[in-house]
Write a protein that holds these residues in place. Structure first.
Motif, PDB file in Angstrom:
ATOM      1  N   ILE A  57      39.530  41.924  47.203  1.00 53.30           N
ATOM      2  CA  ILE A  57      39.498  41.944  45.717  1.00 53.30           C
ATOM      3  C   ILE A  57      40.847  41.520  44.771  1.00 53.30           C
ATOM      4  CG2 ILE A  57      38.787  43.238  43.723  1.00 53.30           C
ATOM      5  CD1 ILE A  57      36.798  44.829  45.359  1.00 53.30           C
ATOM      6  N   HIS A  58      41.929  42.424  45.394  1.00 55.02           N
ATOM      7  CA  HIS A  58      43.226  41.914  44.888  1.00 55.02           C
ATOM      8  C   HIS A  58      43.525  40.484  45.293  1.00 55.02           C
ATOM      9  CE1 HIS A  58      47.803  42.453  45.192  1.00 55.02           C
ATOM     10  NE2 HIS A  58      47.611  42.217  44.048  1.00 55.02           N
ATOM     11  N   ALA A  59      43.236  39.782  46.466  1.00 53.75           N
ATOM     12  CA  ALA A  59      43.584  38.569  46.603  1.00 53.75           C
ATOM     13  C   ALA A  59      42.841  37.619  45.602  1.00 53.75           C
ATOM     14  CB  ALA A  59      43.307  38.250  47.877  1.00 53.75           C
ATOM     15  N   TYR A  60      41.638  37.856  45.468  1.00 50.61           N
ATOM     16  CA  TYR A  60      40.912  37.267  44.527  1.00 50.61           C
ATOM     17  C   TYR A  60      41.164  37.007  43.098  1.00 50.61           C
ATOM     18  CZ  TYR A  60      36.709  35.653  41.913  1.00 50.61           C
ATOM     19  OH  TYR A  60      35.704  34.719  41.249  1.00 50.61           O
ATOM     20  N   LEU A  61      41.498  38.410  42.598  1.00 47.98           N
ATOM     21  CA  LEU A  61      41.886  38.572  41.002  1.00 47.98           C
ATOM     22  C   LEU A  61      43.304  38.162  40.834  1.00 47.98           C
ATOM     23  CD1 LEU A  61      40.449  41.955  39.861  1.00 47.98           C
ATOM     24  CD2 LEU A  61      39.754  39.745  39.351  1.00 47.98           C
ATOM     25  N   SER A  62      44.151  38.005  42.061  1.00 47.50           N
ATOM     26  CA  SER A  62      45.370  37.470  42.046  1.00 47.50           C
ATOM     27  C   SER A  62      45.523  35.945  42.029  1.00 47.50           C
ATOM     28  CB  SER A  62      46.410  38.127  42.924  1.00 47.50           C
ATOM     29  OG  SER A  62      46.142  37.687  44.283  1.00 47.50           O
ATOM     30  N   GLY A  63      44.532  35.368  42.243  1.00 44.25           N
ATOM     31  CA  GLY A  63      44.156  33.916  42.432  1.00 44.25           C
ATOM     32  C   GLY A  63      44.595  33.540  43.739  1.00 44.25           C
ATOM     33  N   GLU A  94      45.706  50.272  42.635  1.00 52.64           N
ATOM     34  CA  GLU A  94      47.212  50.422  42.697  1.00 52.64           C
ATOM     35  C   GLU A  94      47.811  49.323  42.584  1.00 52.64           C
ATOM     36  OE1 GLU A  94      49.082  53.288  45.154  1.00 52.64           O
ATOM     37  OE2 GLU A  94      47.548  54.777  44.772  1.00 52.64           O
ATOM     38  N   ALA A  95      47.242  48.228  43.587  1.00 49.14           N
ATOM     39  CA  ALA A  95      48.019  46.953  43.735  1.00 49.14           C
ATOM     40  C   ALA A  95      47.806  45.884  42.512  1.00 49.14           C
ATOM     41  CB  ALA A  95      47.658  46.267  45.107  1.00 49.14           C
ATOM     42  N   ILE A  96      46.439  46.019  42.289  1.00 50.24           N
ATOM     43  CA  ILE A  96      46.196  45.284  40.901  1.00 50.24           C
ATOM     44  C   ILE A  96      46.751  45.501  39.829  1.00 50.24           C
ATOM     45  CG2 ILE A  96      43.952  44.677  39.226  1.00 50.24           C
ATOM     46  CD1 ILE A  96      42.230  44.580  42.301  1.00 50.24           C
ATOM     47  N   ARG A  97      46.917  46.641  39.395  1.00 52.70           N
ATOM     48  CA  ARG A  97      47.499  47.489  38.223  1.00 52.70           C
ATOM     49  C   ARG A  97      48.914  47.125  38.329  1.00 52.70           C
ATOM     50  NH1 ARG A  97      45.360  53.843  38.397  1.00 52.70           N
ATOM     51  NH2 ARG A  97      43.340  53.374  37.252  1.00 52.70           N
ATOM     52  N   ALA A  98      49.731  47.027  39.468  1.00 60.07           N
ATOM     53  CA  ALA A  98      51.039  46.497  39.587  1.00 60.07           C
ATOM     54  C   ALA A  98      51.015  45.052  39.495  1.00 60.07           C
ATOM     55  CB  ALA A  98      51.684  47.017  40.827  1.00 60.07           C
ATOM     56  N   ASP A  99      50.229  44.378  39.710  1.00 65.81           N
ATOM     57  CA  ASP A  99      50.211  42.677  39.829  1.00 65.81           C
ATOM     58  C   ASP A  99      50.037  41.884  38.230  1.00 65.81           C
ATOM     59  OD1 ASP A  99      49.739  39.920  40.303  1.00 65.81           O
ATOM     60  OD2 ASP A  99      48.767  40.632  42.191  1.00 65.81           O
ATOM     61  N   PRO A 100      51.077  41.495  37.813  1.00 63.36           N
ATOM     62  CA  PRO A 100      50.950  40.864  36.462  1.00 63.36           C
ATOM     63  C   PRO A 100      49.837  39.716  36.551  1.00 63.36           C
ATOM     64  CG  PRO A 100      53.191  41.364  36.940  1.00 63.36           C
ATOM     65  CD  PRO A 100      52.627  41.430  38.292  1.00 63.36           C
ATOM     66  N   ALA A 101      49.789  38.873  37.766  1.00 58.72           N
ATOM     67  CA  ALA A 101      48.653  37.727  37.912  1.00 58.72           C
ATOM     68  C   ALA A 101      47.471  38.357  37.869  1.00 58.72           C
ATOM     69  CB  ALA A 101      49.243  36.880  39.051  1.00 58.72           C
ATOM     70  N   ALA A 102      47.360  39.462  38.703  1.00 61.24           N
ATOM     71  CA  ALA A 102      45.852  39.923  38.693  1.00 61.24           C
ATOM     72  C   ALA A 102      45.440  40.546  37.418  1.00 61.24           C
ATOM     73  CB  ALA A 102      45.742  41.045  39.786  1.00 61.24           C
ATOM     74  N   LEU A 103      46.340  41.240  36.625  1.00 61.63           N
ATOM     75  CA  LEU A 103      45.890  41.660  35.300  1.00 61.63           C
ATOM     76  C   LEU A 103      45.701  40.445  34.183  1.00 61.63           C
ATOM     77  CD1 LEU A 103      48.391  44.724  34.943  1.00 61.63           C
ATOM     78  CD2 LEU A 103      45.789  44.846  35.474  1.00 61.63           C
ATOM     79  N   ALA A 104      46.465  39.458  34.574  1.00 59.05           N
ATOM     80  CA  ALA A 104      46.023  38.129  33.610  1.00 59.05           C
ATOM     81  C   ALA A 104      44.898  37.497  33.714  1.00 59.05           C
ATOM     82  CB  ALA A 104      47.520  37.296  33.548  1.00 59.05           C
ATOM     83  N   ASN A 105      44.768  37.673  35.323  1.00 63.95           N
ATOM     84  CA  ASN A 105      43.364  36.883  35.585  1.00 63.95           C
ATOM     85  C   ASN A 105      42.078  37.878  35.108  1.00 63.95           C
ATOM     86  OD1 ASN A 105      44.085  34.502  36.465  1.00 63.95           O
ATOM     87  ND2 ASN A 105      44.680  35.183  38.591  1.00 63.95           N
ATOM     88  N   LEU A 106      42.133  38.974  35.156  1.00 64.28           N
ATOM     89  CA  LEU A 106      41.503  39.780  34.617  1.00 64.28           C
ATOM     90  C   LEU A 106      41.199  39.766  33.301  1.00 64.28           C
ATOM     91  CD1 LEU A 106      39.370  42.128  35.645  1.00 64.28           C
ATOM     92  CD2 LEU A 106      41.113  43.705  35.325  1.00 64.28           C
ATOM     93  N   ALA A 107      42.103  39.715  32.494  1.00 68.10           N
ATOM     94  CA  ALA A 107      42.014  39.555  30.905  1.00 68.10           C
ATOM     95  C   ALA A 107      41.374  38.263  30.606  1.00 68.10           C
ATOM     96  CB  ALA A 107      43.633  39.503  30.530  1.00 68.10           C
ATOM     97  N   ARG A 108      41.573  37.113  31.551  1.00 71.10           N
ATOM     98  CA  ARG A 108      41.045  35.678  31.362  1.00 71.10           C
ATOM     99  C   ARG A 108      39.558  35.873  31.720  1.00 71.10           C
ATOM    100  NH1 ARG A 108      43.056  32.008  35.660  1.00 71.10           N
ATOM    101  NH2 ARG A 108      41.571  30.637  34.832  1.00 71.10           N
ATOM    102  N   ALA A 109      39.279  36.745  32.747  1.00 73.22           N
ATOM    103  CA  ALA A 109      37.815  37.151  32.946  1.00 73.22           C
ATOM    104  C   ALA A 109      37.161  37.519  31.837  1.00 73.22           C
ATOM    105  CB  ALA A 109      37.502  37.833  34.152  1.00 73.22           C
ATOM    106  N   ALA A 110      37.721  38.805  31.224  1.00 72.83           N
ATOM    107  CA  ALA A 110      37.183  39.310  30.003  1.00 72.83           C
ATOM    108  C   ALA A 110      37.022  38.285  29.086  1.00 72.83           C
ATOM    109  CB  ALA A 110      38.036  40.571  29.471  1.00 72.83           C
ATOM    110  N   GLU A 111      37.715  37.707  28.641  1.00 73.65           N
ATOM    111  CA  GLU A 111      37.812  36.555  27.547  1.00 73.65           C
ATOM    112  C   GLU A 111      36.854  35.640  27.750  1.00 73.65           C
ATOM    113  OE1 GLU A 111      38.848  36.406  24.680  1.00 73.65           O
ATOM    114  OE2 GLU A 111      39.790  38.446  25.111  1.00 73.65           O
TER     115      GLU A 111
END
Length: 170
Positions: free
Chosen positions: A9-15, A68-85
């Motif tokens: 999941i982390h790999a996916y959300l980080s792109g 923990e990894a997703i919360r600490a990963d700016p790319a994953a968080l940015a992609n999660l925000a893109r998904a929400a949008e």
């Protein structure tokens, strides 16, 4: 999966990964509204939870390490925000879900819970506020039980999976 990813999941959300159907996050975000409505196995990857999906039981379950990894990963968080949008755009552009009960209500519950867990309560509140504004502007009557799931997800702020006590996550 890149070596720094805590799991699929982390790999996916980080792109850097693919979902269970071999799609990248970017390819899922590029799906048409019609495709988003009719494909049912992407939402568990875009908005993962630490509980097994009843609708897609073979989807991965979010682990503490991945949280923990997703919360600490700016790319994953940015992609999660893109998904929400992207999902907000879908809900703003479509009307079929504006009925008392619909499978999209379960998706909204999942999105709110996942955002609260991974991005924080403010991200969940923003999504919730946009969804409620859309519902109110349309005059739709959403079933009170479905609204309670949404309310609970935002009130829980990521604690306890955001579901009413005694009820299972989608």
């Amino acid at each position: 999966m890149p070596p720094e990813a805590a799991g699929p999941i982390h790999a996916y959300l980080s792109g850097h990964g693919q979902d269970g159907a071999g799609r990248s996050l970017d390819s899922v975000l590029a799906l048409s509204d019609r495709q988003l409505e009719h494909i049912h196995d992407y939402i568990q990857w875009l908005f993962p939870l630490p509980t097994r999906s009843m609708a897609q039981p073979h989807s991965p379950v979010l682990t503490d390490g991945e949280i923990e990894a997703i919360r600490a990963d700016p790319a994953a968080l940015a992609n999660l925000a893109r998904a929400a949008e992207r999902m907000l755009a879908f809900y703003r552009q479509t009307d079929d879900w504006l009925v008392p009960s619909d499978h999209n209500h379960l998706r909204i519950s999942r999105i709110l819970q996942s955002l609260a867990i991974l991005s924080g309560p403010e991200a969940a509140r923003r999504f919730y506020t946009a969804i409620i504004a859309r519902v109110e502007a349309s005059g739709a009557r959403i079933a009170p039980g479905n609204r309670r799931y949404w309310d609970a997800a935002v009130q829980a702020g990521g604690a306890g999976g955001g579901k009413p006590p005694g009820e299972r996550a989608t």
